[in-house]
Design an enzyme around this catalytic site. Structure first.
Site, mmCIF file in Angstrom:
data_model
loop_
_atom_site.group_PDB
_atom_site.id
_atom_site.type_symbol
_atom_site.label_atom_id
_atom_site.label_comp_id
_atom_site.label_asym_id
_atom_site.label_seq_id
_atom_site.Cartn_x
_atom_site.Cartn_y
_atom_site.Cartn_z
ATOM 1 N N ARG A 183 -60.417 -55.837 20.146
ATOM 2 C CA ARG A 183 -60.321 -54.743 19.081
ATOM 3 C C ARG A 183 -61.234 -55.527 17.818
ATOM 4 O O ARG A 183 -61.255 -56.765 17.926
ATOM 5 C CB ARG A 183 -58.847 -54.424 18.890
ATOM 6 C CG ARG A 183 -58.346 -53.202 19.539
ATOM 7 C CD ARG A 183 -56.708 -53.188 19.201
ATOM 8 N NE ARG A 183 -56.074 -54.201 19.403
ATOM 9 C CZ ARG A 183 -55.682 -55.080 18.495
ATOM 10 N NH1 ARG A 183 -55.925 -55.070 17.318
ATOM 11 N NH2 ARG A 183 -54.919 -55.984 18.925
ATOM 12 N N TYR A 197 -65.281 -51.021 24.297
ATOM 13 C CA TYR A 197 -63.944 -51.702 24.407
ATOM 14 C C TYR A 197 -62.755 -51.156 24.424
ATOM 15 O O TYR A 197 -62.301 -50.323 23.437
ATOM 16 C CB TYR A 197 -63.793 -53.024 23.569
ATOM 17 C CG TYR A 197 -62.432 -53.784 23.981
ATOM 18 C CD1 TYR A 197 -62.443 -54.458 25.198
ATOM 19 C CD2 TYR A 197 -61.420 -53.465 23.106
ATOM 20 C CE1 TYR A 197 -60.954 -54.883 25.190
ATOM 21 C CE2 TYR A 197 -60.214 -54.083 23.195
ATOM 22 C CZ TYR A 197 -60.018 -54.760 24.329
ATOM 23 O OH TYR A 197 -58.697 -55.309 24.618
ATOM 24 N N LYS A 201 -54.234 -47.108 20.945
ATOM 25 C CA LYS A 201 -53.862 -47.477 19.730
ATOM 26 C C LYS A 201 -54.170 -46.505 18.329
ATOM 27 O O LYS A 201 -53.347 -46.641 17.595
ATOM 28 C CB LYS A 201 -54.565 -48.978 19.376
ATOM 29 C CG LYS A 201 -54.375 -49.981 20.295
ATOM 30 C CD LYS A 201 -53.043 -50.304 20.320
ATOM 31 C CE LYS A 201 -53.142 -51.479 21.515
ATOM 32 N NZ LYS A 201 -51.647 -52.266 21.615
ATOM 33 N N HIS A 232 -45.203 -50.260 18.276
ATOM 34 C CA HIS A 232 -45.942 -51.251 19.329
ATOM 35 C C HIS A 232 -44.883 -51.989 19.909
ATOM 36 O O HIS A 232 -44.622 -53.197 19.800
ATOM 37 C CB HIS A 232 -46.939 -52.279 18.312
ATOM 38 C CG HIS A 232 -47.967 -52.984 19.378
ATOM 39 N ND1 HIS A 232 -48.554 -54.161 18.724
ATOM 40 C CD2 HIS A 232 -48.387 -52.701 20.374
ATOM 41 C CE1 HIS A 232 -49.534 -54.429 19.762
ATOM 42 N NE2 HIS A 232 -49.196 -53.659 20.777
ATOM 43 N N SER A 244 -50.003 -58.235 20.342
ATOM 44 C CA SER A 244 -50.979 -58.065 21.453
ATOM 45 C C SER A 244 -50.983 -59.563 21.888
ATOM 46 O O SER A 244 -51.039 -60.480 21.360
ATOM 47 C CB SER A 244 -52.375 -57.895 21.080
ATOM 48 O OG SER A 244 -52.208 -56.451 20.370
ATOM 49 N N CYS A 285 -49.050 -61.155 23.425
ATOM 50 C CA CYS A 285 -47.684 -62.387 23.315
ATOM 51 C C CYS A 285 -46.608 -62.070 24.438
ATOM 52 O O CYS A 285 -45.797 -62.158 24.509
ATOM 53 C CB CYS A 285 -47.100 -61.941 22.085
ATOM 54 S SG CYS A 285 -48.148 -62.786 20.899
ATOM 55 N N ASP A 317 -46.241 -51.132 26.196
ATOM 56 C CA ASP A 317 -47.018 -51.588 24.943
ATOM 57 C C ASP A 317 -46.599 -50.514 23.870
ATOM 58 O O ASP A 317 -46.844 -51.134 22.690
ATOM 59 C CB ASP A 317 -48.691 -51.179 25.362
ATOM 60 C CG ASP A 317 -49.185 -51.821 24.211
ATOM 61 O OD1 ASP A 317 -49.224 -52.629 23.583
ATOM 62 O OD2 ASP A 317 -50.337 -51.086 23.979
ATOM 63 N N ARG A 358 -58.966 -57.795 30.840
ATOM 64 C CA ARG A 358 -57.843 -56.835 31.149
ATOM 65 C C ARG A 358 -57.764 -56.240 32.387
ATOM 66 O O ARG A 358 -58.988 -55.979 33.075
ATOM 67 C CB ARG A 358 -57.977 -55.611 30.150
ATOM 68 C CG ARG A 358 -57.961 -56.313 28.454
ATOM 69 C CD ARG A 358 -56.672 -56.091 28.154
ATOM 70 N NE ARG A 358 -56.455 -56.897 26.792
ATOM 71 C CZ ARG A 358 -55.471 -56.628 26.196
ATOM 72 N NH1 ARG A 358 -54.556 -56.010 26.472
ATOM 73 N NH2 ARG A 358 -55.447 -57.230 24.935
HETATM 74 O O1 SAT Z 1 -56.975 -53.807 23.591
HETATM 75 S S1 SAT Z 1 -55.914 -53.064 23.301
HETATM 76 O O2 SAT Z 1 -55.886 -52.986 21.809
HETATM 77 O O3 SAT Z 1 -55.822 -51.831 23.926
HETATM 78 C C1 SAT Z 1 -54.693 -53.931 23.563
HETATM 79 C C2 SAT Z 1 -53.873 -54.744 22.380
HETATM 80 O O4 SAT Z 1 -54.673 -55.440 21.667
HETATM 81 O O5 SAT Z 1 -52.414 -54.713 22.214
HETATM 82 MN MN MN Z 2 -50.895 -53.564 22.368
#
Ligand code: SAT
Ligand code: MN
Length: 591
Positions: free
Chosen positions: A78, A206, A215, A235, A257, A259, A284, A376
């Site tokens: 991101r 991405y 998000k 979140h 994110s 963690c 998430d 991922r």
């Molecule tokens: O890459 S994402 O935003 O989908 C996952 C995250 O960073 O929490």
């Molecule tokens: Mn996330």
């Protein structure tokens, strides 16, 4: 041969038809493909993606239905600096967001997207965020020129006809436009228009930037809608704990994110807890709303997991390994000569040779990582052995505890509990974490990340805190608040707490607290368990003294901690609820 009717099942919703008409005239694609979510469509699009090199077919004996995607190396996470909230006033977006007036943003994006799909296909992707038939569920339509996005969206959301069915003739859906352009960071913008329920994302391919249901819609636009409509878009993972007597307690937990939300949501309890079961609702995002019985109910709006691969193995997350063993799209992991995948931490010793995430030859002597640290997996939740049966319940599940947590190597104890709702909101608002590879930028720096929402709150963070405080009025039986930190280290840099499955012990104390069964001591921070209140039985080489070390609270460190929260509070000052300033003062007085 693919059925030639594929991609022709248009929506009959006039609002969708009008919008697609206008959008396609602007983007000028060669072809419009209307997605219906069918298996046949998946097969055809996958074949096309493989033929054009967007997906690499993995070893179908070892990993049936699995594919690898390599993103542009400039496009692997991101990008918070390119993410904008476009409200009429800057004040509404608040100091924690980048802001541009909608008119200005449109003026900038219009020439970039004009004719941007020439020679390409425009895919129309209807999707649901939430279970069908739930009053909390919302509809989105994503228009994209990326076949990778289409195939990922069908994993991450309930995609296809089901969304048209839910929407009917209504105009109430999120409009999302994604144009890859030339995937150039100079022309990368993720723009949100909360007042119009609209998203435009350009110049990236991405996940977090382009799977617009996640998000962008479920959190940034969702949080704005939640404020307007009286619910919370968070979140947070959601999990259920089933005790040996069959009692089920649901909790939600906000960690930034990368963690460990996915690991926590799929946790396998240690042998001592063999009669306990953890059920995953989501890993998430949680949408939470007061229910008619006075409790707070949560749904997982998503239908898949977009999880961090590095560090995932049978020890750290057995359920994830099972989940990603079939029908999974991997992004930026390494490839073995026999078509298997690998990432740092998958096995103790790396294979002797690999193709790294960039497509280059790799050996264990190579200096670079084989998989990108933010590589991922994208897998359907139905693959998860611990998937909760309640995941499709339109009413959601009642939440007994809300857990906040961050990645902090010092100061913050393993677990403590807030005194009440207002204090809990303060604990969430002052949360912090060391930055990870999930967003571009430096890794390992402590930053305030209120409720793990810093990059995801679609309006003024101070108003968001007010909304949290106000929610209490509509919840007769509120959940309790907790804070955890699995990542505290000693002076030698070793983790004090083993984490992973052992986190079950922390969870057990938490649910026992919620159900009025666990003891705790009052401290300046909140309620904390002593070694005698905490189940350490069956933990090898872990003494009550070590537990005390994980829980240790140093007043001087905490005074510094409070000072470091002041920066955020000052930034938000004009909208900061006074309750939180009082909470700060009470904490200082207790210290
Ligand atoms: O890459 S994402 O935003 O989908 C996952 C995250 O960073 O929490
Ligand atoms: Mn996330």
């Amino acid at each position: 041969m693919a059925n030639e009717n594929l991609g022709t099942r248009k929506s009959t919703n006039r609002h969708i038809l009008d919008w697609i008409e206008v959008t396609s005239r602007h983007c000028e694609p060669d072809k419009i493909f209307w997605c219906d979510g069918s298996e046949e469509e998946k097969r055809a699009l996958t074949q096309e993606a493989v033929a054009s090199g967007i997906l690499i077919e993995l070893n179908q004996q070892k990993l049936p239905g699995c594919y690898l995607h390599r993103s542009n190396p400039n496009d692997v996470a991101r990008v918070e600096q390119c993410t904008y909230i476009c409200t009429p006033s800057e004040d509404e977006a608040g100091p924690a967001n980048n802001w541009k007036a909608p008119r200005e943003m449109y003026a900038m994006l219009r020439p970039m997207t004009k004719g941007s799909m020439r020679g390409r296909t425009m895919y129309v992707v209807p999707y649901l965020m939430g279970p069908p038939g739930s009053p909390m569920t919302k509809v989105g339509i994503e228009v994209t020129d990326s076949i990778y996005v289409v195939l990922s969206m069908r994993v991450m959301a309930r995609m296809g006809q089901v969304a048209y069915d839910e929407l009917g003739n209504s105009d109430d859906f999120n409009r999302g436009l994604h144009c890859m352009l030339d995937v150039n960071p100079e022309r990368r913008f993720i723009a949100h228009f909360p007042h119009e329920n609209k998203i435009i994302s350009v110049g990236s391919n991405y996940g977090g930037n382009v799977l617009l249901g996640k998000k962008c819609f479920a959190l940034r636009i969702g949080s704005y809608l939640g404020k307007r409509e009286g619910w919370l878009a968070e979140h947070m993972l959601i999990l259920g704990v089933e005790s040996p007597t069959g009692e089920k307690t649901f909790v939600s937990a906000a960690f930034p994110s990368a963690c460990g939300k996915t690991n926590f949501a799929m946790m396998v309890p240690p042998p001592k807890f063999k009669d306990w079961k953890i059920w995953t609702i989501g890993d998430d995002i949680a949408w939470m709303k007061p229910g008619v019985d006075g409790r707070l109910y949560a749904i997982n709006p998503e239908a898949g997991y977009f999880g961090v691969a590095p560090g995932t193995n049978a020890e750290t997350n057995r359920n994830a390994m099972e989940t990603i063993s079939h029908d999974t799209i991997y992004t930026n992991v390494a490839l073995t000569p026999d078509g298997d995948v690998w990432w740092e931490g998958k096995t103790e010793t790396p294979p002797p040779e690999l193709i790294d995430w960039r497509g280059n030859q790799w050996t264990p002597d190579s200096k670079e990582k084989a998989a990108h640290p933010n590589s991922r997996f994208c897998a359907p939740m139905t693959n998860n052995p611990s998937l909760a049966p309640e995941v499709n319940d339109p009413n959601g599940v009642p939440i007994s505890a809300i857990i906040f947590g961050g990645r902090r190597s010092s100061t913050i104890p393993l677990v403590y509990s807030a005194f009440n709702w207002i204090h809990g909101v303060y604990v969430g608002a002052t949360m912090s974490s060391e930055t990870t590879a999930a967003a571009s930028g430096a890794v390992g720096q402590v930053r305030r990340d209120p409720m793990a929402m810093l990059p995801f709150c679609g309006y003024n963070m101070g108003e968001y805190f007010k909304h949290w405080l106000n929610m209490r009025k509509n919840i007769k039986y509120p959940p309790r608040f907790f804070h955890v930190n699995w990542f505290r280290k000693n002076e030698q840099g070793e983790y004090l707490w083993p984490g992973f499955g052992e986190n079950m012990r922390v969870l057990k104390w938490i649910i026992d607290r919620c159900n009025g069964r666990a003891h705790a001591h009052e401290t300046p921070l909140g309620w904390v368990p002593g070694p005698e209140d905490f189940d350490l039985e069956g933990m090898e080489n872990f003494s009550p003294e070590q537990f005390a070390e994980t829980q240790q609270m140093n007043n001087e460190d905490w005074k510094r901690e409070v000072l470091s929260t002041d920066e955020l509070f000052m930034k938000l000052y004009s909208h900061l609820p006074k309750e939180l300033i009082f909470q700060r003062e009470l904490l200082v007085a207790r210290l």
